[in-house]
Write an enzyme that holds these catalytic residues in place. Structure first.
Site, PDB file in Angstrom:
ATOM      1  N   LYS A 107       0.817  -1.184   0.000  1.00 37.97           N
ATOM      2  CA  LYS A 107       0.000   0.000   0.000  1.00 37.97           C
ATOM      3  C   LYS A 107       0.867   1.258   0.000  1.00 37.97           C
ATOM      4  O   LYS A 107       0.437   2.342  -0.390  1.00 37.97           O
ATOM      5  CB  LYS A 107      -0.863   0.036   1.276  1.00 37.97           C
ATOM      6  CG  LYS A 107      -1.757  -1.154   1.448  1.00 37.97           C
ATOM      7  CD  LYS A 107      -2.431  -1.090   2.834  1.00 37.97           C
ATOM      8  CE  LYS A 107      -3.057  -2.393   3.216  1.00 37.97           C
ATOM      9  NZ  LYS A 107      -3.519  -2.381   4.628  1.00 37.97           N
ATOM     10  N   ASP A 162      14.660  -1.708   0.508  1.00 34.16           N
ATOM     11  CA  ASP A 162      15.336  -2.005   1.771  1.00 34.16           C
ATOM     12  C   ASP A 162      16.222  -3.235   1.575  1.00 34.16           C
ATOM     13  O   ASP A 162      17.308  -3.137   1.024  1.00 34.16           O
ATOM     14  CB  ASP A 162      14.244  -2.193   2.835  1.00 34.16           C
ATOM     15  CG  ASP A 162      14.764  -2.380   4.239  1.00 34.16           C
ATOM     16  OD1 ASP A 162      15.756  -1.741   4.609  1.00 34.16           O
ATOM     17  OD2 ASP A 162      14.162  -3.169   4.996  1.00 34.16           O
ATOM     18  N   PHE A 217      14.412   3.142  10.288  1.00 32.10           N
ATOM     19  CA  PHE A 217      13.023   2.821   9.960  1.00 32.10           C
ATOM     20  C   PHE A 217      12.263   4.138   9.890  1.00 32.10           C
ATOM     21  O   PHE A 217      12.204   4.892  10.844  1.00 32.10           O
ATOM     22  CB  PHE A 217      12.382   1.882  10.980  1.00 32.10           C
ATOM     23  CG  PHE A 217      11.129   1.254  10.437  1.00 32.10           C
ATOM     24  CD1 PHE A 217      11.193   0.108   9.660  1.00 32.10           C
ATOM     25  CD2 PHE A 217       9.888   1.838  10.649  1.00 32.10           C
ATOM     26  CE1 PHE A 217      10.051  -0.452   9.117  1.00 32.10           C
ATOM     27  CE2 PHE A 217       8.732   1.284  10.110  1.00 32.10           C
ATOM     28  CZ  PHE A 217       8.812   0.132   9.343  1.00 32.10           C
TER      29      PHE A 217
HETATM   30  P1  IMP Z   1      12.412  -5.052   1.244  1.00 31.37           P
HETATM   31  O1  IMP Z   1      11.754  -6.268   0.659  1.00 31.37           O
HETATM   32  O2  IMP Z   1      13.173  -5.384   2.489  1.00 31.37           O
HETATM   33  O3  IMP Z   1      13.242  -4.274   0.252  1.00 31.37           O
HETATM   34  O4  IMP Z   1      11.271  -4.156   1.813  1.00 31.37           O
HETATM   35  C1  IMP Z   1      10.440  -3.394   1.068  1.00 31.37           C
HETATM   36  C2  IMP Z   1       9.163  -3.127   1.825  1.00 31.37           C
HETATM   37  O5  IMP Z   1       9.374  -3.074   3.225  1.00 31.37           O
HETATM   38  C3  IMP Z   1       8.598  -1.804   1.442  1.00 31.37           C
HETATM   39  O6  IMP Z   1       7.599  -1.980   0.489  1.00 31.37           O
HETATM   40  C4  IMP Z   1       8.020  -1.253   2.714  1.00 31.37           C
HETATM   41  O7  IMP Z   1       6.652  -1.595   2.783  1.00 31.37           O
HETATM   42  C5  IMP Z   1       8.725  -1.980   3.819  1.00 31.37           C
HETATM   43  N1  IMP Z   1       9.760  -1.139   4.478  1.00 31.37           N
HETATM   44  C6  IMP Z   1      11.098  -1.253   4.383  1.00 31.37           C
HETATM   45  N2  IMP Z   1      11.720  -0.303   5.092  1.00 31.37           N
HETATM   46  C7  IMP Z   1      10.744   0.440   5.650  1.00 31.37           C
HETATM   47  C8  IMP Z   1      10.757   1.605   6.490  1.00 31.37           C
HETATM   48  O8  IMP Z   1      11.786   2.175   6.869  1.00 31.37           O
HETATM   49  N3  IMP Z   1       9.534   2.077   6.851  1.00 31.37           N
HETATM   50  C9  IMP Z   1       8.355   1.519   6.458  1.00 31.37           C
HETATM   51  N4  IMP Z   1       8.307   0.443   5.659  1.00 31.37           N
HETATM   52  C10 IMP Z   1       9.493  -0.097   5.266  1.00 31.37           C
END
Ligand code: IMP
Ligand code: MG
Length: 178
Positions: A46, A106, A155
């Site tokens: 979202k 991330d 975060f």
């Molecule tokens: P990844 O798969 O670890 O790259 O994470 C991506 C998803 O994690 C994003 O779509 C976000 O929904 C969530 N996410 C990663 N870091 C943050 C943050 O610092 N704040 C809020 N959501 C995060």
């Protein structure tokens, strides 16, 4: 804004800084894709909704819009590492240019999985635009084509980004106090 958020000191990016950067990104993408027919924007639900609607209005490419929802976080601030699709797009991607629009890159696990999914659906060209990038947090290699801002592995919340579904409507990007 909730009382708790109003007292949170660390604003990383203000509303004005966000608007300026998203406008720049939109113009850059328009310059790159203006000769491409049938661009599909795939917004990752979202969190990316806020960024995506601003970006599309800055791109002005007449792109089609569809959504995909992936989940890996639950209510924590650490990725579970397991990415599942909760909603899949309906749009036909065969032979098309697909721009995946995500709030934050991330660990890279979510975008890696979505990128593979879009490739398997037959897209000819896949591009990714992320509003924020935490390059130091990668667990799998992934590089976005368009990045709003690179940040340290804090975060963060606001501008669509949540913590356990809270703070998405905060107009700034703030560091969640640990
Ligand atoms: P990844 O798969 O670890 O790259 O994470 C991506 C998803 O994690 C994003 O779509 C976000 O929904 C969530 N996410 C990663 N870091 C943050 C943050 O610092 N704040 C809020 N959501 C995060
Ligand atoms: Mg999220």
């Amino acid at each position: 804004m909730s009382v708790a958020m109003a007292s949170t000191p660390v604003v990383l990016f203000t509303e004005q800084e966000i608007a300026k950067r998203v406008m720049e990104m939109g113009r850059e993408i328009r310059d790159d894709l203006e000769d491409v027919r049938d661009v599909i924007v795939l917004c990752v639900l979202k969190g990316a909704v806020f960024f995506c609607t601003d970006l599309m209005r800055a791109m002005k490419l007449g792109a089609k819009l569809d959504f995909i929802q992936a989940s890996s976080y639950g209510s924590g601030t650490e990725s579970s590492g397991v990415v599942e699709f909760l909603k899949e797009p309906q749009v036909v991607m065969t032979g098309k240019t697909v721009l995946i629009v995500e709030d934050i890159l991330d660990s890279g696990l979510t975008l890696r999985k979505i990128d593979d999914y879009v490739a398997a659906r037959g897209a000819e060209r896949i591009l990714t635009a992320v509003f924020l990038d935490k390059p130091k947090a990668r667990k799998v290699p992934f590089q976005a084509d368009y990045v709003g801002f690179e940040i340290e592995p804090h975060f963060v919340v606001g501008y669509g980004l949540d913590h356990a579904e809270a703070h998405r409507d905060c107009p700034e990007i703030r560091i969640l106090p640990g």
